[in-house]
Design a protein around this motif. Structure first.
Motif, PDB file in Angstrom:
ATOM      1  N   GLN A   1      63.537  -4.051   9.185  1.00 31.14           N
ATOM      2  CA  GLN A   1      63.998  -2.809   8.562  1.00 31.14           C
ATOM      3  C   GLN A   1      65.265  -2.995   7.727  1.00 31.14           C
ATOM      4  OE1 GLN A   1      63.915   0.088  11.819  1.00 31.14           O
ATOM      5  NE2 GLN A   1      61.699   0.133  11.537  1.00 31.14           N
TER       6      GLN A   1
ATOM      7  N   LEU B   1      66.621  -5.004   1.172  1.00 37.42           N
ATOM      8  CA  LEU B   1      65.290  -4.481   0.889  1.00 37.42           C
ATOM      9  C   LEU B   1      64.908  -4.740  -0.561  1.00 37.42           C
ATOM     10  CD1 LEU B   1      62.797  -2.859   1.691  1.00 37.42           C
ATOM     11  CD2 LEU B   1      64.070  -0.770   1.161  1.00 37.42           C
TER      12      LEU B   1
ATOM     13  N   ILE C   1      61.200   3.505   1.921  1.00 34.82           N
ATOM     14  CA  ILE C   1      61.228   2.458   2.958  1.00 34.82           C
ATOM     15  C   ILE C   1      62.587   2.452   3.664  1.00 34.82           C
ATOM     16  CG2 ILE C   1      61.158  -0.026   3.375  1.00 34.82           C
ATOM     17  CD1 ILE C   1      59.141  -0.254   1.098  1.00 34.82           C
ATOM     18  N   ALA C   2      63.661   2.543   2.875  1.00 32.31           N
ATOM     19  CA  ALA C   2      65.008   2.473   3.470  1.00 32.31           C
ATOM     20  C   ALA C   2      65.267   3.680   4.372  1.00 32.31           C
ATOM     21  CB  ALA C   2      66.055   2.390   2.363  1.00 32.31           C
TER      22      ALA C   2
ATOM     23  N   GLN D   1      61.795   4.078   7.088  1.00 32.10           N
ATOM     24  CA  GLN D   1      61.408   2.878   7.842  1.00 32.10           C
ATOM     25  C   GLN D   1      59.981   2.922   8.378  1.00 32.10           C
ATOM     26  OE1 GLN D   1      64.724   2.245  10.584  1.00 32.10           O
ATOM     27  NE2 GLN D   1      65.855   1.425   8.840  1.00 32.10           N
ATOM     28  N   PRO D   2      59.013   3.101   7.480  1.00 32.61           N
ATOM     29  CA  PRO D   2      57.617   3.177   7.920  1.00 32.61           C
ATOM     30  C   PRO D   2      57.152   1.832   8.475  1.00 32.61           C
ATOM     31  CG  PRO D   2      57.711   2.925   5.546  1.00 32.61           C
ATOM     32  CD  PRO D   2      59.128   3.095   6.019  1.00 32.61           C
TER      33      PRO D   2
END
Lengths: 233, 233
Positions: free
Chosen positions: A75, A81, B71-72, B75-76
């Motif tokens: 994560q 990311l 995503i960030a 957090q999937p």
């Protein structure tokens, strides 16, 4: 605990980055062999390039999976990311450079199956190929070292590749007009040159992703001058 | 709390999916206009396509950002993450279809700036264009409904587009051999046809990403039959 996670992320990322460089090395080799096969008429080498394309494809699929696993497990946020997302984009372009190498190999087989090969323009095409190889190496090096200083130069070299392609095109047109029996083979050669020109586009994309990873600034769809300003700023 | 996060993820994802469909609609429009401009010699329309390409590019950049934010923030994991990653891949292909439309528009301007336009092969090229549009619409529809039943058909249509391209190529070669003065314009037309053929490749990629989103199985680099087996399995 947090630090532990960070270290694991770094280790995972390092592993994936070395996979990308491995894929890059394979793609470089494919380009070298494809252009060598084209220039020398070595159709066995062309067959080998075509057969090896699946290795490039398999690496793309595997690295995609690795990237998803890293995101799910670690994560990462913000900058980390961004790096993972750009790796996903980078390998798409690498895979397509591999496709273009296989295309050159298929054209090579076509070209040498025909008569009328008085070997036109292969010197120019080899020069284009070397230029594109240099661009790819610089992009991979920039990726490996997260170093953006070469981005402006790569963008300018892409313009040079485009210009050389137009030169090859003009020469091939002259060649066809002088002897219309060569039209068919000249068009195969043209597609091979076009494939090299596209490799340059992909190498340039890759270097722009590195700029985005490092600077957080999206320089796609801009000029070499704007890229240079961003990189130096 | 968990449920709350899930709902927010769903809402975010829905917003990004509708952005992708908006981008898809714009790209469809670009294809229609580019092929119309080519077939009718409407160079003003070609200029408009070239000018609008930056809108496609801007959407790609914006959707990339949105995906990173999702995503960030959310957090999937697993399936959800896979969908976001495939959206990132999908828009790369959409953007490149947009590039090909702009390329057709540039070729259109070149073609109609030359003499010797006895309008060869535009009917066939229009047919190729319609086929590719149909493929893109099916891919976008599959994306919108996360529905994979059309994937095998799209892969087969891509083969059909490739065959039609080779037919156009053969006709253009005949055309050039009969009248070598047409070589230069015929090659511009050939590049326009090649751009359409590439659009088909990208539309097929997009439909393969949908299969991956839904089935979790990577069907890139396989045959239409293997795709069909996967989709029905």
């Amino acid at each position: 605990m947090q630090e532990h996670i960070f270290k694991q992320f770094d280790a995972d990322l390092e592993a994936v980055r070395s996979q990308v460089l491995k894929m890059g090395g394979l793609v470089e080799e494919q380009i070298i062999h494809a252009i060598d096969a084209l220039a020398t008429g070595n159709t066995e080498l062309a067959d080998q390039v075509i057969a090896n394309d699946h290795r490039v494809n398999a690496l793309e699929v595997a690295i995609d999976e690795d990237c998803s696993h890293i995101i799910a497990r670690r994560q990462p946020t913000a900058g980390d990311l961004r790096i993972v997302m750009m790796i996903v984009k980078t390998i798409t372009d690498l895979e397509r450079i591999g496709d273009e190498a296989a295309k050159i190999a298929r054209m090579t087989k076509l070209i040498y199956s025909k008569d009328a090969v008085s070997a036109p323009r292969f010197l120019e095409i080899k020069h284009m190929g070397n230029l594109v190889l240099e661009m790819l190496r610089k992009s991979l090096d920039a990726f490996a070292r997260l170093e953006v200083s070469s981005a402006g130069q790569i963008a300018r070299q892409d313009i040079q590749v485009d210009e050389e392609f137009r030169l090859v095109l003009r020469h091939l047109i002259t060649f066809m007009m002088e002897d219309p029996r060569t039209i068919s083979v000249a068009i195969d050669i043209l597609f091979a040159a076009k494939a090299i020109e596209r490799m340059g586009d992909h190498a340039k994309n890759m270097s722009e992703y590195v700029v985005y990873m490092v600077k957080g600034k999206d320089v796609r769809h801009t000029t070499p001058e704007e890229i240079e300003r961003e990189v130096l700023g």
